[in-house]
Design an enzyme around this catalytic site. Sequence first.
Site, mmCIF file in Angstrom:
data_model
loop_
_atom_site.group_PDB
_atom_site.id
_atom_site.type_symbol
_atom_site.label_atom_id
_atom_site.label_comp_id
_atom_site.label_asym_id
_atom_site.label_seq_id
_atom_site.Cartn_x
_atom_site.Cartn_y
_atom_site.Cartn_z
ATOM 1 N N TYR A 1 -1.305 -0.566 10.036
ATOM 2 C CA TYR A 1 -1.386 -1.041 8.656
ATOM 3 C C TYR A 1 -0.192 -0.552 7.850
ATOM 4 O O TYR A 1 0.441 -1.328 7.118
ATOM 5 C CB TYR A 1 -2.690 -0.533 8.049
ATOM 6 C CG TYR A 1 -2.895 -0.827 6.586
ATOM 7 C CD1 TYR A 1 -3.242 -2.100 6.148
ATOM 8 C CD2 TYR A 1 -2.789 0.180 5.632
ATOM 9 C CE1 TYR A 1 -3.468 -2.366 4.806
ATOM 10 C CE2 TYR A 1 -3.013 -0.073 4.292
ATOM 11 C CZ TYR A 1 -3.347 -1.344 3.882
ATOM 12 O OH TYR A 1 -3.565 -1.595 2.547
ATOM 13 N N SER B 1 0.840 -1.202 0.000
ATOM 14 C CA SER B 1 0.000 0.000 0.000
ATOM 15 C C SER B 1 0.868 1.242 0.000
ATOM 16 O O SER B 1 1.981 1.250 0.540
ATOM 17 C CB SER B 1 -0.906 0.007 1.232
ATOM 18 O OG SER B 1 -1.521 1.273 1.413
ATOM 19 N N LYS C 1 2.688 -2.840 6.034
ATOM 20 C CA LYS C 1 2.949 -2.773 4.600
ATOM 21 C C LYS C 1 4.383 -2.335 4.310
ATOM 22 O O LYS C 1 4.980 -2.775 3.321
ATOM 23 C CB LYS C 1 1.951 -1.827 3.925
ATOM 24 C CG LYS C 1 0.522 -2.353 3.915
ATOM 25 C CD LYS C 1 0.397 -3.693 3.210
ATOM 26 C CE LYS C 1 -1.047 -4.093 2.989
ATOM 27 N NZ LYS C 1 -1.184 -5.430 2.360
#
Length: 246
Positions: A156, A143, A160
């Site tokens: 998150y 991402s 990533k």
Amino acid sequence: MEFQDKVVLVTGGSRGMGKAMVEAFAARGASVVIASRKIDACETLAAAVREKHGGTALPVACNVSSWSDCDALVETVYGEFGRVDVLVNNAGLSPLYPSLDEVSEALFDKVIGVNLRGPFRLGSAIGTRMAAGDGGAIINVSSIAAIRPGAHELPYAAAKAGLNALTEGMAKAFGPTVRVNCIQAGPFRTDISLAWSEETKARFEQSLALRRCGEPEEIVGAALYFASDAASFCTGAVLRLDGGTP
């Protein structure tokens, strides 16, 4: 039929970008393995793929945050096909939270588990078998948050960023016969986008160079490239597929 006789495993494969990739590989002759937590969704897509393309589609229930689930998935796929030619680590999770100090240990562990631990375990287990056999390709789906972290997605983003690091490290570990690359995705209109506020949607549309979010099918070209012989000299790469995120 460039992927005829190839076996392609896609995690998070029953919906969104995973579903788009499953359908694209199946349309080009691959036998596809659709892995996701909810077996019903996997079975529904597998039936649709078989009807439309006439190939082999294997649905498997797997929570990639579970080490044992990952191992069971590997054993199931190798037991059925004896090989994996392409692994797509697509499963992802980014739950909302009110503030950083309210992120629970359980939420943090869940996000790290799905986005980093699962790809590590699957990539390690399958990459080792690929390297000992005829080689293959591993594609990680990361991402833009990995390099543009926001305040509301830090676990998150950290996971990533770790996935980006795994991409380069595994490319070195499993070369020369296994290529490992990463698609660093921007905002795509998948199920996760249903939780976006109107303000968030407007911010994306105004800030991106293309002035819109991506559609699930728009990840297909990058995935097919990384999986194909066209990318024979490409490994350890992170491709930004983000609509021109500033």
